[in-house]
Design an enzyme around this catalytic site. Sequence first.
Site, PDB file in Angstrom:
ATOM      1  N   GLN A   1      14.812  49.232  26.948  1.00  0.00           N
ATOM      2  CA  GLN A   1      13.442  48.771  27.172  1.00  0.00           C
ATOM      3  C   GLN A   1      12.581  49.877  27.762  1.00  0.00           C
ATOM      4  OE1 GLN A   1      11.407  45.891  26.389  1.00  0.00           O
ATOM      5  NE2 GLN A   1      13.079  46.432  25.042  1.00  0.00           N
TER       6      GLN A   1
ATOM      7  N   HIS B   1      10.520  52.306  25.624  1.00  0.00           N
ATOM      8  CA  HIS B   1       9.306  51.892  24.921  1.00  0.00           C
ATOM      9  C   HIS B   1       8.063  52.534  25.513  1.00  0.00           C
ATOM     10  CE1 HIS B   1      10.243  49.026  21.829  1.00  0.00           C
ATOM     11  NE2 HIS B   1      11.108  48.400  22.602  1.00  0.00           N
TER      12      HIS B   1
ATOM     13  N   ASN C   1      -3.031  48.738  21.128  1.00  0.00           N
ATOM     14  CA  ASN C   1      -3.346  49.460  22.374  1.00  0.00           C
ATOM     15  C   ASN C   1      -4.391  48.675  23.193  1.00  0.00           C
ATOM     16  OD1 ASN C   1      -5.854  49.919  21.211  1.00  0.00           O
ATOM     17  ND2 ASN C   1      -5.405  52.025  20.634  1.00  0.00           N
TER      18      ASN C   1
ATOM     19  N   SER D   1       6.771  46.107  27.873  1.00  0.00           N
ATOM     20  CA  SER D   1       8.060  45.426  27.707  1.00  0.00           C
ATOM     21  C   SER D   1       8.831  45.317  29.013  1.00  0.00           C
ATOM     22  CB  SER D   1       8.923  46.209  26.729  1.00  0.00           C
ATOM     23  OG  SER D   1       8.371  46.135  25.460  1.00  0.00           O
TER      24      SER D   1
ATOM     25  N   ASP E   1      15.844  42.572  19.170  1.00  0.00           N
ATOM     26  CA  ASP E   1      14.634  43.289  18.771  1.00  0.00           C
ATOM     27  C   ASP E   1      14.546  43.440  17.254  1.00  0.00           C
ATOM     28  OD1 ASP E   1      13.570  43.657  21.246  1.00  0.00           O
ATOM     29  OD2 ASP E   1      14.179  45.749  21.470  1.00  0.00           O
TER      30      ASP E   1
ATOM     31  N   GLU F   1      10.410  38.914  30.149  1.00  0.00           N
ATOM     32  CA  GLU F   1      10.309  38.835  28.690  1.00  0.00           C
ATOM     33  C   GLU F   1      11.713  38.714  28.076  1.00  0.00           C
ATOM     34  OE1 GLU F   1       9.055  42.500  26.920  1.00  0.00           O
ATOM     35  OE2 GLU F   1       8.467  41.558  25.031  1.00  0.00           O
ATOM     36  N   HIS F   2      12.606  39.626  28.475  1.00  0.00           N
ATOM     37  CA  HIS F   2      14.002  39.582  27.999  1.00  0.00           C
ATOM     38  C   HIS F   2      14.915  39.428  29.199  1.00  0.00           C
ATOM     39  CE1 HIS F   2      11.848  42.351  25.203  1.00  0.00           C
ATOM     40  NE2 HIS F   2      12.447  41.604  24.288  1.00  0.00           N
TER      41      HIS F   2
ATOM     42  N   HIS G   1     -20.998   3.514  20.604  1.00  0.00           N
ATOM     43  CA  HIS G   1     -19.540   3.392  20.564  1.00  0.00           C
ATOM     44  C   HIS G   1     -19.149   1.914  20.619  1.00  0.00           C
ATOM     45  CE1 HIS G   1     -19.733   7.616  21.759  1.00  0.00           C
ATOM     46  NE2 HIS G   1     -18.407   7.731  21.635  1.00  0.00           N
TER      47      HIS G   1
ATOM     48  N   TYR H   1      -2.078  42.515  12.951  1.00  0.00           N
ATOM     49  CA  TYR H   1      -2.429  43.880  13.353  1.00  0.00           C
ATOM     50  C   TYR H   1      -1.144  44.685  13.558  1.00  0.00           C
ATOM     51  CZ  TYR H   1      -4.698  47.844  15.395  1.00  0.00           C
ATOM     52  OH  TYR H   1      -5.142  49.121  15.598  1.00  0.00           O
TER      53      TYR H   1
ATOM     54  N   GLN I   1     -12.334  47.882  15.791  1.00  0.00           N
ATOM     55  CA  GLN I   1     -13.165  47.607  14.607  1.00  0.00           C
ATOM     56  C   GLN I   1     -12.411  46.782  13.570  1.00  0.00           C
ATOM     57  OE1 GLN I   1     -12.281  50.546  15.791  1.00  0.00           O
ATOM     58  NE2 GLN I   1     -11.488  51.926  14.218  1.00  0.00           N
TER      59      GLN I   1
ATOM     60  N   GLU J   1     -18.921   3.107  29.959  1.00  0.00           N
ATOM     61  CA  GLU J   1     -19.461   4.478  29.914  1.00  0.00           C
ATOM     62  C   GLU J   1     -20.915   4.477  29.441  1.00  0.00           C
ATOM     63  OE1 GLU J   1     -16.768   6.798  27.488  1.00  0.00           O
ATOM     64  OE2 GLU J   1     -15.218   6.823  29.041  1.00  0.00           O
TER      65      GLU J   1
HETATM   66  N1  HSO Z   1      11.382  45.314  22.486  1.00  0.00           N
HETATM   67  C1  HSO Z   1      10.095  45.247  21.835  1.00  0.00           C
HETATM   68  C2  HSO Z   1      10.137  45.115  20.360  1.00  0.00           C
HETATM   69  C3  HSO Z   1      10.734  46.249  19.615  1.00  0.00           C
HETATM   70  N2  HSO Z   1      11.799  46.957  19.982  1.00  0.00           N
HETATM   71  C4  HSO Z   1      10.346  46.754  18.416  1.00  0.00           C
HETATM   72  C5  HSO Z   1      12.059  47.865  19.058  1.00  0.00           C
HETATM   73  N3  HSO Z   1      11.180  47.755  18.095  1.00  0.00           N
HETATM   74  C6  HSO Z   1       9.350  44.021  22.352  1.00  0.00           C
HETATM   75  O1  HSO Z   1       9.443  43.917  23.711  1.00  0.00           O
HETATM   76 ZN    ZN Z   2      12.544  47.028  21.967  1.00  0.00          ZN
END
Ligand code: HSO
Ligand code: ZN
Length: 430
Positions: A259, A262, A214, A237, A361, A327-328, A420, A130, A191, A415
């Site tokens: 970050q 985003h 989303n 993120s 990234d 995450e990072h 078996h 996706y 969908q 059992e």
């Molecule tokens: N930092 C995002 C991934 C991404 N950064 C895509 C830039 N483009 C994932 O946490």
């Molecule tokens: Zn990123």
Amino acid sequence: MRRLNGDSADFESALAALEVPMDSDDGDVRSTVADIIADIERRGEPALLEYTRRFDQLDVDAICELEVSREELERALSELPGEQRDALSEAAKRIETFHRKQLSDDWSYDDGLGNRLGQRLTPLRRVGVYVPGGKASYPSSVLMNAIPARVAGVSEIIMVAPTPGGYRNPLVLAAAALAGVHRMFCVGGAQAVAALALGTTAIPRVDKIVGPGNRFVAEAKRQVFGRVGIDMIAGPSEILIIADGSAAPEWMAMDLFSQAEHDESAQALLLCPDAAYIEAVDAAVERLLPQMERSAIIRASLDKRGALIQTRDIAHAAAISNALAPEHLELAVADPEALLPLIDAAGAIFMGIHSCEALGDYCAGPNHVLPTSGSARFFSPLGVYDFQKRSSIIHCSAQGAVPLARVAQVLAEGESLTAHARSAAMRIVD
Ligand code: HSO
Ligand code: ZN
């Protein structure tokens, strides 16, 4: 930026106030998505066409008109400006190199009785990727999702992406061509997830669905899980930086922004034992923020979820980081190797002041699809292993089966499972 002290009595609750719940507990989203999935299941393609008309303003008579041909994907790649094509190709090459290292071998062993036991890996047959539309549509994510699938040996990679008003993002198409996507359909939303999970006349049913989306897409993935596999449900993120003052404060500010830009719900934290350095990073944030194109999003994210946290020492910073499982994680310190053994949970760890998250990234090689919201405590980055399944192999010989059958027979009788027990006993032959 908000300042916190890791030693203060209310630190835990102050930090907890910056969390976002992993699960969007939105009943409306849940029931809307359930209705869409049920409708696709009942009516198939006509329903998919209707939703695409309604949500993407795309009016076609059949879904096959929304399939992007392999030629169109290749053309998008060849028509890209040279600089972009080269950058995308270089990134794809490096991502492939990294993920090839994740390929592991089948194994087996002899138990000394004449039986061979083992494990065999096979790729998933068909996978759906996706790709979101609009401002969160990242060609880099196309590479990160599809390349590990190709490396794993998936025979058919089907990509779906909404194209509101019919606009097909050339960078996304080019990335699909480079990553080895086999078929692409211009559908999106819950969908599209339902169509991939259930199959329609034109869109074949897949074994697993990966990729960001989303709230509706995330909820749809949650609801079809079990009928198909899914990767993970990604939250906003996050970046957490442990700093010892080795880097210019401006570098730290920009890494936090990278970050924060985003999403207003993204989280950017910096942990450091040195109060004067925290002061300098804060000043750099204020100085640089007005220059940023996405300053409003960054400001909102920093206000809502960001913090500069003073810790007792670097080990204290590592302990706080482990509790959050970010995450990072950037180890912006002079000796990251010495700090690494103290870290036990993070999606991706960036070692030293030159390893900024932006490199990961796009093009370092490791995957940028990473566990969020503390789930790095138990989840791993997206990888080749997500596109493989394991089968156990049990190969008994006539004489090797005998001692196993004796054990099995006793346990089966315990059992009360007579078939078996007898099935095992039949293998007890001289
Ligand atoms: N930092 C995002 C991934 C991404 N950064 C895509 C830039 N483009 C994932 O946490
Ligand atoms: Zn990123």
